[in-house]
Scaffold this active site. Sequence first.
Site, PDB file in Angstrom:
ATOM      1  N   GLU A   1      20.336   5.573   3.747  1.00  0.00           N
ATOM      2  CA  GLU A   1      20.552   5.866   5.170  1.00  0.00           C
ATOM      3  C   GLU A   1      21.564   4.906   5.798  1.00  0.00           C
ATOM      4  O   GLU A   1      22.092   5.191   6.863  1.00  0.00           O
ATOM      5  CB  GLU A   1      19.232   5.793   5.929  1.00  0.00           C
TER       6      GLU A   1
ATOM      7  N   TYR B   1      16.831   4.253  12.233  1.00  0.00           N
ATOM      8  CA  TYR B   1      16.327   3.650  10.989  1.00  0.00           C
ATOM      9  C   TYR B   1      17.503   3.160  10.138  1.00  0.00           C
ATOM     10  O   TYR B   1      17.484   2.030   9.619  1.00  0.00           O
ATOM     11  CB  TYR B   1      15.508   4.699  10.228  1.00  0.00           C
TER      12      TYR B   1
ATOM     13  N   HIS C   1      13.535   8.639  -3.177  1.00  0.00           N
ATOM     14  CA  HIS C   1      12.757   8.620  -4.411  1.00  0.00           C
ATOM     15  C   HIS C   1      11.332   9.013  -4.066  1.00  0.00           C
ATOM     16  O   HIS C   1      10.732   8.507  -3.136  1.00  0.00           O
ATOM     17  CB  HIS C   1      12.853   7.275  -5.135  1.00  0.00           C
TER      18      HIS C   1
ATOM     19  N   SER D   1      18.487   1.177   1.934  1.00  0.00           N
ATOM     20  CA  SER D   1      18.364   2.634   1.853  1.00  0.00           C
ATOM     21  C   SER D   1      19.730   3.309   1.930  1.00  0.00           C
ATOM     22  O   SER D   1      20.653   2.809   2.596  1.00  0.00           O
ATOM     23  CB  SER D   1      17.506   3.087   3.042  1.00  0.00           C
TER      24      SER D   1
ATOM     25  N   LYS E   1      18.309  -0.653   8.946  1.00  0.00           N
ATOM     26  CA  LYS E   1      18.474  -1.000   7.524  1.00  0.00           C
ATOM     27  C   LYS E   1      19.854  -1.615   7.287  1.00  0.00           C
ATOM     28  O   LYS E   1      20.001  -2.522   6.458  1.00  0.00           O
ATOM     29  CB  LYS E   1      18.296   0.236   6.643  1.00  0.00           C
TER      30      LYS E   1
ATOM     31  N   ARG F   1       3.928  10.100  -2.588  1.00  0.00           N
ATOM     32  CA  ARG F   1       4.739  10.149  -1.380  1.00  0.00           C
ATOM     33  C   ARG F   1       3.856  10.536  -0.195  1.00  0.00           C
ATOM     34  O   ARG F   1       2.960  11.394  -0.333  1.00  0.00           O
ATOM     35  CB  ARG F   1       5.817  11.204  -1.609  1.00  0.00           C
TER      36      ARG F   1
ATOM     37  N   THR G   1       0.821  -1.219   0.000  1.00  0.00           N
ATOM     38  CA  THR G   1       0.000   0.000   0.000  1.00  0.00           C
ATOM     39  C   THR G   1       0.857   1.273   0.000  1.00  0.00           C
ATOM     40  O   THR G   1       0.322   2.380  -0.078  1.00  0.00           O
ATOM     41  CB  THR G   1      -0.927   0.040   1.237  1.00  0.00           C
ATOM     42  N   GLY G   2       2.169   1.125   0.082  1.00  0.00           N
ATOM     43  CA  GLY G   2       3.034   2.300   0.103  1.00  0.00           C
ATOM     44  C   GLY G   2       3.340   2.806  -1.296  1.00  0.00           C
ATOM     45  O   GLY G   2       2.873   2.255  -2.297  1.00  0.00           O
ATOM     46  N   GLN G   3       4.115   3.872  -1.347  1.00  0.00           N
ATOM     47  CA  GLN G   3       4.476   4.477  -2.639  1.00  0.00           C
ATOM     48  C   GLN G   3       5.119   3.450  -3.583  1.00  0.00           C
ATOM     49  O   GLN G   3       4.650   3.232  -4.712  1.00  0.00           O
ATOM     50  CB  GLN G   3       5.454   5.638  -2.408  1.00  0.00           C
ATOM     51  N   ASP G   4       6.185   2.811  -3.137  1.00  0.00           N
ATOM     52  CA  ASP G   4       6.911   1.893  -4.028  1.00  0.00           C
ATOM     53  C   ASP G   4       6.077   0.654  -4.323  1.00  0.00           C
ATOM     54  O   ASP G   4       6.067   0.158  -5.453  1.00  0.00           O
ATOM     55  CB  ASP G   4       8.243   1.462  -3.390  1.00  0.00           C
TER      56      ASP G   4
ATOM     57  N   LEU H   1       4.367  -8.687   9.580  1.00  0.00           N
ATOM     58  CA  LEU H   1       5.709  -9.284   9.465  1.00  0.00           C
ATOM     59  C   LEU H   1       6.081 -10.078  10.710  1.00  0.00           C
ATOM     60  O   LEU H   1       6.864 -11.020  10.639  1.00  0.00           O
ATOM     61  CB  LEU H   1       6.748  -8.185   9.256  1.00  0.00           C
TER      62      LEU H   1
HETATM   63  P1  GDR Z   1      14.829  11.134   4.523  1.00  0.00           P
HETATM   64  O1  GDR Z   1      13.525  11.890   3.951  1.00  0.00           O
HETATM   65  O2  GDR Z   1      15.030  11.342   5.952  1.00  0.00           O
HETATM   66  O3  GDR Z   1      15.974  11.489   3.612  1.00  0.00           O
HETATM   67  O4  GDR Z   1      14.436   9.592   4.298  1.00  0.00           O
HETATM   68  P2  GDR Z   1      12.645  13.105   4.533  1.00  0.00           P
HETATM   69  O5  GDR Z   1      11.833  13.562   3.381  1.00  0.00           O
HETATM   70  O6  GDR Z   1      11.920  12.724   5.762  1.00  0.00           O
HETATM   71  O7  GDR Z   1      13.749  14.208   4.943  1.00  0.00           O
HETATM   72  C1  GDR Z   1      14.655  14.768   4.016  1.00  0.00           C
HETATM   73  C2  GDR Z   1      15.407  15.924   4.637  1.00  0.00           C
HETATM   74  O8  GDR Z   1      14.529  17.024   4.880  1.00  0.00           O
HETATM   75  C3  GDR Z   1      14.797  17.571   6.175  1.00  0.00           C
HETATM   76  N1  GDR Z   1      13.610  18.274   6.680  1.00  0.00           N
HETATM   77  C4  GDR Z   1      12.399  17.702   6.911  1.00  0.00           C
HETATM   78  N2  GDR Z   1      11.977  16.422   6.778  1.00  0.00           N
HETATM   79  C5  GDR Z   1      10.665  16.154   7.069  1.00  0.00           C
HETATM   80  N3  GDR Z   1      10.223  14.892   6.916  1.00  0.00           N
HETATM   81  N4  GDR Z   1       9.798  17.124   7.504  1.00  0.00           N
HETATM   82  C6  GDR Z   1      10.191  18.430   7.672  1.00  0.00           C
HETATM   83  O9  GDR Z   1       9.391  19.279   8.044  1.00  0.00           O
HETATM   84  C7  GDR Z   1      11.551  18.743   7.351  1.00  0.00           C
HETATM   85  N5  GDR Z   1      12.287  19.889   7.384  1.00  0.00           N
HETATM   86  C8  GDR Z   1      13.514  19.581   6.965  1.00  0.00           C
HETATM   87  C9  GDR Z   1      15.171  16.357   6.983  1.00  0.00           C
HETATM   88  O10 GDR Z   1      15.868  16.751   8.176  1.00  0.00           O
HETATM   89  C10 GDR Z   1      16.051  15.610   5.994  1.00  0.00           C
HETATM   90  O11 GDR Z   1      17.348  16.133   6.011  1.00  0.00           O
HETATM   91  C11 GDR Z   1      13.782   9.126   3.136  1.00  0.00           C
HETATM   92  C12 GDR Z   1      12.815   8.013   3.564  1.00  0.00           C
HETATM   93  O12 GDR Z   1      11.999   7.669   2.476  1.00  0.00           O
HETATM   94  C13 GDR Z   1      13.583   6.780   4.004  1.00  0.00           C
HETATM   95  O13 GDR Z   1      12.663   5.724   4.265  1.00  0.00           O
HETATM   96  C14 GDR Z   1      14.516   6.366   2.875  1.00  0.00           C
HETATM   97  O14 GDR Z   1      15.208   5.198   3.235  1.00  0.00           O
HETATM   98  C15 GDR Z   1      15.458   7.503   2.559  1.00  0.00           C
HETATM   99  O15 GDR Z   1      14.706   8.641   2.182  1.00  0.00           O
HETATM  100  C16 GDR Z   1      16.406   7.163   1.412  1.00  0.00           C
END
Ligand code: GDR
Length: 333
Positions: A134, A156, A186, A132, A160, A191, A12-15, A66
């Site tokens: 990460e 996280y 991605h 990921s 991973k 999303r 049900t998620g994006q991917d 799971l």
């Molecule tokens: P990420 O994605 O942590 O890279 O993980 P996210 O979109 O949550 O954050 C990206 C960057 O934006 C900064 N940020 C904020 N992030 C969120 N969510 N909300 C905010 O308001 C905000 N303001 C700034 C974050 O600090 C960060 O630097 C995603 C996920 O999909 C993981 O599951 C996946 O494994 C990795 O990408 C690759």
Amino acid sequence: MASPTAFITGITGQDGSYLTELLLARGYVVHGLVRRASLFNRSRIEHLRLDPAIGGKTLFLHYGDLNDTTSLRRLFRRIRPGEVYHFAGQSHVGLSFEIPEATCHEVGHGTLGLLELLRDQEHPVRFYHASSSEVFGAPATAPQNEDTPLRPTSPYGCAKAFATNLCRVYREAYGLFICNGIAYNHESPRRGENFVTRKISLAAARIARGRQHELVLGQLDAARDWGYAPEFVEGMWHALQRQEPDDYVFATGESHTLAEFIDAAFATVGLDWRRYVQFDARYVRPIEPVRLVGDAAKAHRLLGWTPRTKMADLARLMVQADLALLDGAEPAR
Ligand code: GDR
């Protein structure tokens, strides 16, 4: 010849939703694991489920968890999937600092349970693990490839990394067909709204339509390698079609700051984002990864995979999709 059968955790998620579309188009029968919740969370695949030619014919959803390995075992015996794509688990990096035990249990232990299940299958099963970027966290070198040491910077990322290493061990130790796809960020109109790109695209669209007046974010100098999810699932499928299992980085090879993404998103609606973006320390994480940018040369060489959509086009298409959603031209997914 019988149709190939795939099983997807996190369908049900994006991917999961994009991969389901890809597999159905390629003639697969798709089974998906859905976690039971009091509210339905199937919006991304509802258009498939409700299609009379697909739902209950080539697409089947199963309630499960799971952690409930007995029911998973039963399901595997009945379905006998040839390919398994494992996406399920808590995937919000920031949230993993708040609920580290639940995150590590789902992401780490959940994967281990599936690997154990895989070991017991009598017929050959090909397994894709959604790893990921990460796992690299704060790498010493950039760009990163499949040989870059794992140095995660979040619970996280640690979970991973644990799951990624287990996949490598099970592949080597038991000769199983297991692939790690080390995917960088991605994104897409599907999303979740608590990930930053979607939060931004929705805000740009809502502000343009007068339905929102500010956008509250954390650190804007954070940089990421942002690609387009439907293209990433193509690489995942190709990974399982090769003769031998392997690990692959999926990335665009370009790093952009959050500020650049916001700029591209707001430019789509002709607005100056500096008038709307506010800072809140609530969204700042205890540690941020650094230098995350991927080298997908191996995926290109062995899978013929090339990401086509880059950051600015991605931001634009996400804002346009959210405008269409707000204007009622598109059903919510
Ligand atoms: P990420 O994605 O942590 O890279 O993980 P996210 O979109 O949550 O954050 C990206 C960057 O934006 C900064 N940020 C904020 N992030 C969120 N969510 N909300 C905010 O308001 C905000 N303001 C700034 C974050 O600090 C960060 O630097 C995603 C996920 O999909 C993981 O599951 C996946 O494994 C990795 O990408 C690759």
